[in-house]
Write an enzyme that holds these catalytic residues in place. Structure first.
Site, PDB file in Angstrom:
ATOM      1  N   GLU A  72       2.422 -10.639   0.517  1.00 25.56           N
ATOM      2  CA  GLU A  72       1.340  -9.647   0.519  1.00 25.56           C
ATOM      3  C   GLU A  72      -0.004 -10.182   0.019  1.00 25.56           C
ATOM      4  O   GLU A  72      -0.718  -9.455  -0.665  1.00 25.56           O
ATOM      5  CB  GLU A  72       1.765  -8.450  -0.329  1.00 25.56           C
ATOM      6  N   GLU A  99       4.460  -4.664   3.094  1.00 23.81           N
ATOM      7  CA  GLU A  99       3.374  -5.555   2.652  1.00 23.81           C
ATOM      8  C   GLU A  99       2.074  -4.773   2.459  1.00 23.81           C
ATOM      9  O   GLU A  99       1.342  -5.007   1.502  1.00 23.81           O
ATOM     10  CB  GLU A  99       3.163  -6.699   3.657  1.00 23.81           C
TER      11      GLU A  99
HETATM   12 ZN   LIG Z   1       7.095  -6.982  -1.751  1.00 17.83          ZN
END
Ligand SMILES: [Zn+2]
Ligand SMILES: *[C@@H]1O[C@H](CO)[C@@H](O)[C@H](O)[C@H]1NC(C)=O
Ligand SMILES: *[C@@H]1O[C@H](CO)[C@@H](O)[C@H](O)[C@H]1NC(C)=O
Ligand SMILES: *[C@@H]1O[C@H](CO)[C@@H](O)[C@H](O)[C@H]1NC(C)=O
Ligand SMILES: *[C@@H]1O[C@H](CO)[C@@H](O)[C@H](O)[C@H]1NC(C)=O
Ligand SMILES: *[C@@H]1O[C@H](CO)[C@@H](O)[C@H](O)[C@H]1NC(C)=O
Ligand SMILES: *[C@@H]1O[C@H](CO)[C@@H](O)[C@H](O)[C@H]1NC(C)=O
Ligand SMILES: *[C@@H]1O[C@H](CO)[C@@H](O)[C@H](O)[C@H]1NC(C)=O
Length: 642
Positions: free
Chosen positions: A342, A376
């Site tokens: 992310e 994400e």
């Molecule tokens: Zn995660």
């Protein structure tokens, strides 16, 4: 009297212990000095020795403010040694918050160019050209520090800058700044990409590599003409330059928000992209999906582009906070360790998790793509905007993203009933692991997680899937609006906001959650519908295995039970708060009883044989009376118990 006696014994013990520790440290220090064979060995006092060699956590005497970093990856190997490398320069401005003459900054597998033929770094007072004199500067590979021991102390409240020039290997090792290779149209191609999480930023540039030490990053990349450079911020200045007669492109990025080092991303590739623009009242958000040219040409990024906008919309209203950035890049990489990462504004994925080919991919692949993207993007707020102080609370970050991923994907694909899949993909998956005596609690003690490999170990199925299951249960008992209010009212201290809340609950949220968070495993609730006896027991896959780890809650839980009796959904949650109790309402009187509706509770349920038989009869006559998730639960529990 007994008390005084105990106290003085304790004192004596403490003193002895302290003396032994000091003696050990001094001995180690002397040994270290002898090892180096000279008295000018780096550490000139036992205190420095302890700080540098025995402590893996930064001491927080200095706090970073911003970094200016230029990185230059070489996409072809050095003709001399065949190695791929990158070089870089970095200035970090930091504030001294506690007087010290020792600067510790993380650095791993980097080599430094000496400044003025002397030290590996130069330190100046910010806003001046005043250079601070260094006593000694060295690398400490065990604790991954660049150590700078200054002649005089840094002053509290004063800002300083640390400048370095360094070289690292652009290895194909999936960590830090690394290279990923692939073939396209018979040509070998390369991507220089990054994975800083959790502790690899220090392999790319010297940095204060702990999540709480957030800073602003001004990134510049030098790369071959014709390639594109990406980072967390939007590309701002792109110029062609000449270095030693060779032309290169230099891309400068918008400064990032204040953020943790582990969320940084830098990528150089000859990828292409598809894009769309999302217009909010205030900001124009640029959404791009990046991949190999071939994949983009085949339309494999289209699905990701289709769902990103709706998912971002969902989270903006779920969190009640606008998307914090002005762009959202997502990129598919041929070689990637995790499923996805992310990085704030530049999310990286394994190709199979971002790309979807309508011709050849399965529907399962499409569903995975939607939930992983939602996971994400959920982090863009929870995790990135709001970050946990230390890695012992990873479960909150990952469990939360794993839970709300199903809500985000459900918003993008409302006809799929994707919310139901959390039971199969997270809860039943983690039941298998959490029913072993080798499992562990969700939360760990902060002091027990210090080494890089201890940090990596936190990212397991317990953190992700049990975390998701337990937060889903909390959302159910609080009701979704109260759960969300806990987020939006006081986003920065989530859970603290609702910790004291008890509404219609039998106890505070804190008391209810603690047994689920602080002890491993989960219960099996057994209901004897003949007499209405309900009991709980720590569920173990191997009934003969012995639990050796003590729990402060004795492996008992406060268990919320939603249930159905003879087709009638009971309105309120019934709480099982003892080991065993009689609830006359749970007597069958000829009806079947089904507990844990939709498996919102993180536990298994067993019944007396008569009730199992009544449930089977119901399934055989009209199975639709029983919710679909509970039909799956019954099959799974039946296999486990019989
Ligand atoms: Zn995660
Ligand atoms: C860091 O970069 C910013 C933005 O380019 C610039 O304003 C600032 O002066 C730089 N600081 C140093 C110490 O180079
Ligand atoms: C830089 O050079 C590349 C390749 O020669 C060219 O395509 C690009 O337009 C140039 N960019 C700028 C900003 O001049
Ligand atoms: C995609 O990006 C290009 C280049 O920045 C821009 O001109 C175009 O308007 C964008 N398209 C959409 C649909 O946003
Ligand atoms: C993406 O959305 C467009 C427009 O709604 C649609 O035509 C296309 O089939 C979608 N692509 C995928 C892969 O779902
Ligand atoms: C609920 O919270 C209030 C206020 O914090 C407290 O006074 C009360 O005792 C709590 N009730 C229970 C059952 O814990
Ligand atoms: C568990 O403990 C019991 C009693 O001490 C012992 O008989 C049994 O073998 C142990 N089980 C395992 C799997 O070690
Ligand atoms: C159980 O889940 C189904 C979706 O699978 C939903 O329609 C139903 O309302 C849920 N039941 C309860 C009591 O929450």
């Amino acid at each position: 009297m007994g008390k005084t006696c105990r106290v003085s014994t304790l004192c004596v013990l403490c003193v002895i212990l302290a003396l032994v520790s000091i003696a050990t440290i001094v001995t180690l220090w002397t040994l270290a000095l002898t090892d180096h064979g000279d008295v000018t060995a780096p550490w000139d006092s036992p205190i420095i020795f302890v700080l540098v060699l025995l402590s893996y956590r930064l001491s927080m005497d200095v706090i970073p403010e911003y970094y200016n970093i230029t990185l230059w990856p070489r996409l072809s190997p050095d003709p001399n040694n065949g190695l791929y490398i990158f070089t870089g320069q970095s200035t970090v401005q930091f504030e001294c918050v506690k007087e010290t003459n020792l600067i510790l900054i993380h650095s791993s597998q980097l080599s430094y160019t000496r400044q003025d033929n002397k030290h590996m770094a130069s330190v100046t007072t910010a806003g001046t050209i005043k250079v601070l004199i260094q006593k000694s500067t060295w690398l400490q590979p065990e604790t991954q520090y660049l150590v700078i021991n200054l002649k005089s102390k840094l002053r509290q409240g004063q800002k300083y800058q640390l400048y370095t020039e360094f070289t690292g290997e652009l290895a194909d090792d999936l960590s830090g700044f690394y290279r990923s290779e692939y073939e396209e149209d018979g040509l070998q191609k390369m991507v220089a990409t990054s994975q800083m999480h959790p502790t690899y930023a220090r392999k790319t540039f010297p940095c204060f590599d702990e999540p709480a030490l957030k800073a602003i990053f001004h990134i510049t990349l030098i790369h071959p003409p014709g390639t594109v450079a990406l980072s967390n911020g939007m590309e701002r200045d792109i110029a062609n330059i000449t270095i030693d007669g060779v032309s290169w492109t230099k891309t400068k990025f918008e400064p990032t928000k204040k953020m943790s080092t582990y969320l940084l991303a830098i990528i150089v590739s000859d990828y292409t992209y598809i894009n769309t623009t999302q217009k909010d009242p205030q900001v124009i958000l640029c959404i791009r999906i990046w991949a190999r040219r071939k994949a983009i040409d085949l339309g494999q990024g289209n699905y990701a582009l289709n769902v990103t906008g709706p998912i971002l919309d969902f989270f903006q209203s779920y969190y009640n906070i606008a998307y914090p950035l002005t762009k959202s890049d997502q990129i598919a990489l041929p070689d990637f360790y995790y499923g996805a990462m992310e990085n704030w504004g530049l999310v990286t994925y394994r190709e199979t998790n971002l790309l979807y080919d309508p011709e050849t991919s399965s529907s399962r692949n499409k569903e995975k793509t939607a939930t992983i993207i939602a996971h994400e993007l959920a982090h863009m707020w929870f995790g990135n905007l709001v970050t946990l102080r230390w890695w012992n609370e990873v479960w909150l970050n990952e469990g939360f993203a794993s839970y709300v991923a199903y809500l985000g994907a459900d918003h993008a694909e409302p006809t799929w009933n994707v919310r139901d899949l959390i039971v199969l993909d997270e809860i039943h998956k983690v039941f298998a692991v959490d029913a072993l005596t080798s499992s562990h609690p969700l939360s760990s003690n902060e002091d027990s997680i210090v080494l890089p490999n201890q940090i990596s170990e936190q990212f397991d199925v317990i953190s992700y899937s049990k975390g998701a299951a337990v937060l889903r249960m909390l959302s159910d008992v609080l009701s979704e609006p109260v759960f969300i209010q806990g987020l939006s009212v006081c986003f920065c201290i989530f859970l603290l906001a609702v910790k004291e809340y008890n509404g219609s609950l039998p106890h505070s949220v804190d008391r209810i959650m603690s047994p689920w968070v602080l002890q491993m495993g989960f219960p099996v609730v057994t209901i004897n519908t003949a007499i209405g006896k309900v009991s709980q027991k720590h569920f173990l896959l191997d009934a003969d295995s012995n639990v050796t780890v003590k729990s402060p809650y004795n492996y008992e839980w406060l268990i919320p039970i939603r249930w159905i009796r003879g087709g009638t959904v009971q309105k309120d949650i019934w709480w099982l708060m003892e080991k065993e109790v009689i609830n006359l309402e749970m007597r069958s009187d000829g009806f079947w009883v089904l507990a844990n509706i939709n498996v919102t509770g993180y536990y298994r349920v067993n019944y007396d044989l008569g009730n199992w038989e009544r449930l089977f009869t119901q399934l055989n006559t009209n199975h639709k009376v029983i919710p679909v998730i509970n039909r799956a639960q019954l099959v799974d529990d039946a296999f486990i118990f019989h």
